[in-house]
Motif scaffolding. Sequence first.
Motif, PDB file in Angstrom:
ATOM      1  N   ALA A 124      38.128  54.447  29.742  1.00  0.00           N
ATOM      2  CA  ALA A 124      37.240  53.537  29.894  1.00  0.00           C
ATOM      3  C   ALA A 124      36.011  53.622  30.819  1.00  0.00           C
ATOM      4  N   TRP A 125      36.387  53.706  31.973  1.00  0.00           N
ATOM      5  CA  TRP A 125      35.441  54.107  33.092  1.00  0.00           C
ATOM      6  C   TRP A 125      34.578  55.199  32.973  1.00  0.00           C
ATOM      7  N   ASP A 127      33.789  56.642  30.206  1.00  0.00           N
ATOM      8  CA  ASP A 127      33.072  56.094  28.831  1.00  0.00           C
ATOM      9  C   ASP A 127      32.082  55.348  29.449  1.00  0.00           C
ATOM     10  N   ARG A 128      32.099  54.552  30.265  1.00  0.00           N
ATOM     11  CA  ARG A 128      31.034  53.638  30.843  1.00  0.00           C
ATOM     12  C   ARG A 128      29.834  54.362  31.411  1.00  0.00           C
ATOM     13  N   GLN A 129      30.117  55.332  32.156  1.00  0.00           N
ATOM     14  CA  GLN A 129      29.410  56.323  32.798  1.00  0.00           C
ATOM     15  C   GLN A 129      28.584  57.183  31.827  1.00  0.00           C
ATOM     16  N   LYS A 132      25.948  55.270  30.346  1.00  0.00           N
ATOM     17  CA  LYS A 132      24.656  55.162  31.077  1.00  0.00           C
ATOM     18  C   LYS A 132      23.802  56.582  30.928  1.00  0.00           C
TER      19      LYS A 132
END
Length: 204
Positions: A124-125, A127-129, A132
């Motif tokens: 999840a982390w 994918d978040r980056q 961005k």
Amino acid sequence: MKLIGSLTSPYVCKVRIVLAEKKLDYQLVTEDVWSPATTITASNPLGKVPCLIMEGGESVFDSRVIVEYLDTLSPVGKLMTGGGRERAEIKTWEALADGIMDAAILARLEATWSGRTDSQRSQAWIDRQMGKIDHSLLALSQGLGDKPYCAGIHMSLADIAVGCALGYLDFRFPQIPWRNHANLHKLFDKLMQRQSFIDCMPRA
């Protein structure tokens, strides 16, 4: 001057390109900040590169601070022209490009850092980056439009920062199809004809 850095760091790449474009002499000292034997904190308490050591021994760190300082040292190849709104535009381009590099490095560390086990990694982390990066690439493309360079008709620090971000994606995330943005592809190809980019881009 002495520049402490890594040959794979996109931030160090940005500083080296600026040094080359400004025709400034310096000594490059490579440093692996992840090694237990690193001595980087003696020069930069944050433990990061790049770090510029000036002739008097003083340290200047953070790539944005370093390149702004370097641009004042020589009238050759002025990279931050004008003031006020023009300057803010160039620095905003740089901030967006640096943000892509920040996100890419965070995603890579989450996926590969040996200090974590596979079960400790967060997709999840990552994918978040990556999200961005996708949003920022779209913003870069929309901001560039059909202009020859990011902030007008001449190359500036904005283009150097964007070129370093795109080059780092090629280096660490070749699966990201940023060349689907045809104008970014065109800009990058133009930048890669410059000797400063040829010499400083990270390579496997």
